[in-house]
Design a protein around this motif. Structure first.
Motif, PDB file in Angstrom:
ATOM      1  N   THR A  19      -8.850   0.641   8.012  1.00  0.00           N
ATOM      2  CA  THR A  19      -8.415  -0.036   9.371  1.00  0.00           C
ATOM      3  C   THR A  19      -8.640  -1.707   9.049  1.00  0.00           C
ATOM      4  O   THR A  19      -9.542  -1.954   8.429  1.00  0.00           O
ATOM      5  CB  THR A  19      -9.274   0.193  10.667  1.00  0.00           C
ATOM      6  N   THR A  38       4.408  -7.497  11.255  1.00  0.00           N
ATOM      7  CA  THR A  38       4.875  -6.078  11.859  1.00  0.00           C
ATOM      8  C   THR A  38       4.392  -5.109  10.778  1.00  0.00           C
ATOM      9  O   THR A  38       4.010  -5.450  10.047  1.00  0.00           O
ATOM     10  CB  THR A  38       6.429  -6.220  12.103  1.00  0.00           C
ATOM     11  N   ILE A  39       4.467  -3.907  11.415  1.00  0.00           N
ATOM     12  CA  ILE A  39       4.119  -2.640  10.699  1.00  0.00           C
ATOM     13  C   ILE A  39       5.057  -2.730   9.369  1.00  0.00           C
ATOM     14  O   ILE A  39       4.451  -2.599   7.958  1.00  0.00           O
ATOM     15  CB  ILE A  39       4.505  -1.375  11.221  1.00  0.00           C
ATOM     16  N   VAL A  42       3.625  -5.247   6.814  1.00  0.00           N
ATOM     17  CA  VAL A  42       2.139  -4.677   6.397  1.00  0.00           C
ATOM     18  C   VAL A  42       2.503  -3.918   5.332  1.00  0.00           C
ATOM     19  O   VAL A  42       1.849  -3.780   4.113  1.00  0.00           O
ATOM     20  CB  VAL A  42       1.326  -4.482   7.235  1.00  0.00           C
ATOM     21  N   LYS A  43       3.493  -2.863   5.604  1.00  0.00           N
ATOM     22  CA  LYS A  43       3.841  -1.939   4.464  1.00  0.00           C
ATOM     23  C   LYS A  43       4.374  -2.589   3.322  1.00  0.00           C
ATOM     24  O   LYS A  43       4.098  -2.096   2.045  1.00  0.00           O
ATOM     25  CB  LYS A  43       5.068  -1.091   5.176  1.00  0.00           C
ATOM     26  N   ILE A  54       1.638   3.601   8.618  1.00  0.00           N
ATOM     27  CA  ILE A  54       0.673   2.329   9.301  1.00  0.00           C
ATOM     28  C   ILE A  54       1.004   2.267  10.616  1.00  0.00           C
ATOM     29  O   ILE A  54       2.320   2.501  11.095  1.00  0.00           O
ATOM     30  CB  ILE A  54       1.112   1.103   8.539  1.00  0.00           C
ATOM     31  N   ARG A  56       0.387   0.066  14.172  1.00  0.00           N
ATOM     32  CA  ARG A  56      -0.346  -1.144  14.672  1.00  0.00           C
ATOM     33  C   ARG A  56      -0.656  -0.828  16.199  1.00  0.00           C
ATOM     34  O   ARG A  56      -0.118  -0.520  17.335  1.00  0.00           O
ATOM     35  CB  ARG A  56       0.648  -2.025  14.659  1.00  0.00           C
ATOM     36  N   PHE A  67      -4.650  -2.578  12.345  1.00  0.00           N
ATOM     37  CA  PHE A  67      -3.581  -1.611  11.687  1.00  0.00           C
ATOM     38  C   PHE A  67      -4.614  -0.433  11.078  1.00  0.00           C
ATOM     39  O   PHE A  67      -5.496  -0.666  10.428  1.00  0.00           O
ATOM     40  CB  PHE A  67      -2.789  -2.648  10.619  1.00  0.00           C
ATOM     41  N   CYS A  69      -4.083   2.311   8.413  1.00  0.00           N
ATOM     42  CA  CYS A  69      -3.423   2.632   7.269  1.00  0.00           C
ATOM     43  C   CYS A  69      -3.857   3.968   6.740  1.00  0.00           C
ATOM     44  O   CYS A  69      -4.783   4.027   6.129  1.00  0.00           O
ATOM     45  CB  CYS A  69      -3.369   1.432   6.128  1.00  0.00           C
TER      46      CYS A  69
END
Length: 99
Positions: A19, A38-39, A42-43, A54, A56, A67, A69
């Motif tokens: 997290t 955004t997701i 982050v990905k 992931i 959010r 987030f 993950c």
């Protein structure tokens, strides 16, 4: 600009789930975090580390994002052969993201 210019992060790790919270220093920067982090971003940032989904979250009344993950810790903190690539280390890695 890097995220660390406008935010700080806290992290947690449990099992194989990471997290990451992202907390704006100033309330005025929170909408920028929501727009840019955004997701998908982050990905892409953690594409070699996070193997699962992931999610959010936008907790109400605080200028932060969370987030969650999945499949992110090489099997889990106690079983991973990674060199300390867990919670706190990955929160610093998140702050290196360009927005």
């Amino acid at each position: 600009m890097k995220l660390y210019d406008i935010a700080h992060s806290r992290a947690g790790d449990k099992g194989n789930t990471l997290t990451l919270s992202l907390i704006a220093y100033r309330l005025k920067d929170y909408p920028l975090l929501c727009e840019k982090v955004t997701i998908e971003k982050v990905k892409e940032h953690f594409k070699d580390i996070v193997k699962g989904d992931i999610v959010r979250y936008e907790p109400p009344n605080i200028a932060s994002l969370l987030f969650v993950c999945h499949d992110a810790l090489g099997g889990g903190v106690t079983t991973s052969s990674r060199m300390d690539a867990h919670g706190k280390t990955l929160s610093y890695a998140l702050l290196q993201m360009e927005i």
